[in-house]
Design a protein around this motif. Structure first.
Motif, PDB file in Angstrom:
ATOM      1  N   ASN A  28      44.933 -16.919  38.679  1.00 46.94           N
ATOM      2  CA  ASN A  28      45.293 -17.952  37.714  1.00 46.94           C
ATOM      3  C   ASN A  28      46.670 -18.474  38.063  1.00 46.94           C
ATOM      4  O   ASN A  28      47.527 -17.725  38.561  1.00 46.94           O
TER       5      ASN A  28
ATOM      6  N   LYS B 162      49.936 -21.211  36.710  1.00 45.42           N
ATOM      7  CA  LYS B 162      50.498 -21.975  35.606  1.00 45.42           C
ATOM      8  C   LYS B 162      51.903 -22.421  35.964  1.00 45.42           C
ATOM      9  O   LYS B 162      52.761 -21.613  36.306  1.00 45.42           O
TER      10      LYS B 162
ATOM     11  N   ALA C  77      56.359 -21.890  39.191  1.00 46.85           N
ATOM     12  CA  ALA C  77      54.993 -21.609  38.762  1.00 46.85           C
ATOM     13  C   ALA C  77      54.727 -20.124  38.878  1.00 46.85           C
ATOM     14  O   ALA C  77      55.304 -19.435  39.730  1.00 46.85           O
TER      15      ALA C  77
ATOM     16  N   GLU D 155      44.299 -25.755  43.482  1.00 46.29           N
ATOM     17  CA  GLU D 155      45.136 -25.480  42.307  1.00 46.29           C
ATOM     18  C   GLU D 155      46.607 -25.351  42.696  1.00 46.29           C
ATOM     19  O   GLU D 155      47.501 -25.750  41.941  1.00 46.29           O
TER      20      GLU D 155
ATOM     21  N   GLU E 186      42.109 -17.384  30.102  1.00 46.10           N
ATOM     22  CA  GLU E 186      42.348 -18.456  31.055  1.00 46.10           C
ATOM     23  C   GLU E 186      41.266 -18.477  32.137  1.00 46.10           C
ATOM     24  O   GLU E 186      40.833 -19.552  32.567  1.00 46.10           O
TER      25      GLU E 186
END
Length: 252
Positions: A12, A14, A22, A49, A235
């Motif tokens: 994941n 973010k 990040a 991503e 998530e």
């Protein structure tokens, strides 16, 4: 209607509110499952991503993984290594096998005292005639050498190739202090409460799993750990699940 078993992403990402840094979490087994039956594999979705994070300056990479697909792991390592952002690796619990190679992408590697790195030679399941098995053995040697270069590049002059090969041959579980001694860690921090997200099934792949890690599997989580895991799980579920693998099955 017949449905294939779904798989969640193992990572994941973010971005921070100011979009200058990040957080990238790699928790659990590093897999190679596709978004859809004919979709993209995980290393490609990882890249997509990563690109979507934009012009970030710092990547905080958090690891707690038993390893997994060697090809996916090497690809992810190389993506992070060539990214222009500064990469700070945090080994939250265990970075085993190919996850330890990904850890080496960090410009700085931080390990709490109770975290561990595990390094070993590449493994695979094999079937075939003598000629085919010899080719597989040669392929494994090449893959192991690729991983070895990642460790040596990080360690600099703190470990020789001969000593590293000895550790790889022995399937060595390194404490934070030992990793620091060999140049595979830059900072040793105070202990944390993270436990390795590694199942008995995944541990069974390895020969020398430390007793404390086996015991940790049955240790109850703290409220903070539960909250952290729930957040990551939520998530993950928000994304389309991975389905079948479309690549070969070499593991490290």
């Amino acid at each position: 209607m017949w449905m294939r078993k779904q798989k969640n992403k193992f990572f994941n990402m973010k971005a921070s509110a100011d979009e200058k840094s990040a957080d990238v979490f790699i928790y659990g087994e590093i897999t190679k499952y596709a978004w859809e039956e004919y979709g993209e594999v995980s290393s490609i979705t990882f890249k997509n991503e990563l690109d979507e994070l934009g012009d970030i300056e710092v990547i905080n990479l958090y690891l707690n993984s038993p390893g997994g697909s060697v090809f996916e792991g090497i690809t992810i390592h190389n993506m992070l290594k060539r990214h222009k952002a500064k990469v700070i690796t945090h080994v939250d619990g265990v970075a085993a096998s190919i996850a330890s190679v990904i850890a080496m992408a960090g410009d700085v590697i931080k390990m709490p005292k109770n975290s561990m790195l595990m390094i070993h030679n590449a493994l695979t399941y094999a079937w075939g005639n003598a000629k085919e098995l010899r080719k597989i053995a040669d392929d494994l040697d090449r893959i192991s050498n690729s991983s070895m270069q990642s460790y040596l590049q990080k360690a600099g002059n703190k470990i020789t190739a001969e000593k590293l090969q000895e550790l790889l041959d022995a399937e060595t579980w390194l404490s934070a202090d030992e990793a620091f001694e060999y140049g595979l860690c830059d900072e040793v921090l105070e202990e944390n409460n993270m436990v390795a997200s590694v199942s008995h099934e995944l541990f069974s792949r390895y020969k020398n799993v430390p007793e404390q890690l086996l015991k940790q599997q049955n240790k109850p989580f703290s409220a903070l750990e539960i909250a952290q895991r729930q957040k990551i799980t939520e998530e993950s579920k928000a994304n389309i699940a991975y389905l079948n693998t479309i690549l070969g099955g070499m593991y490290e």
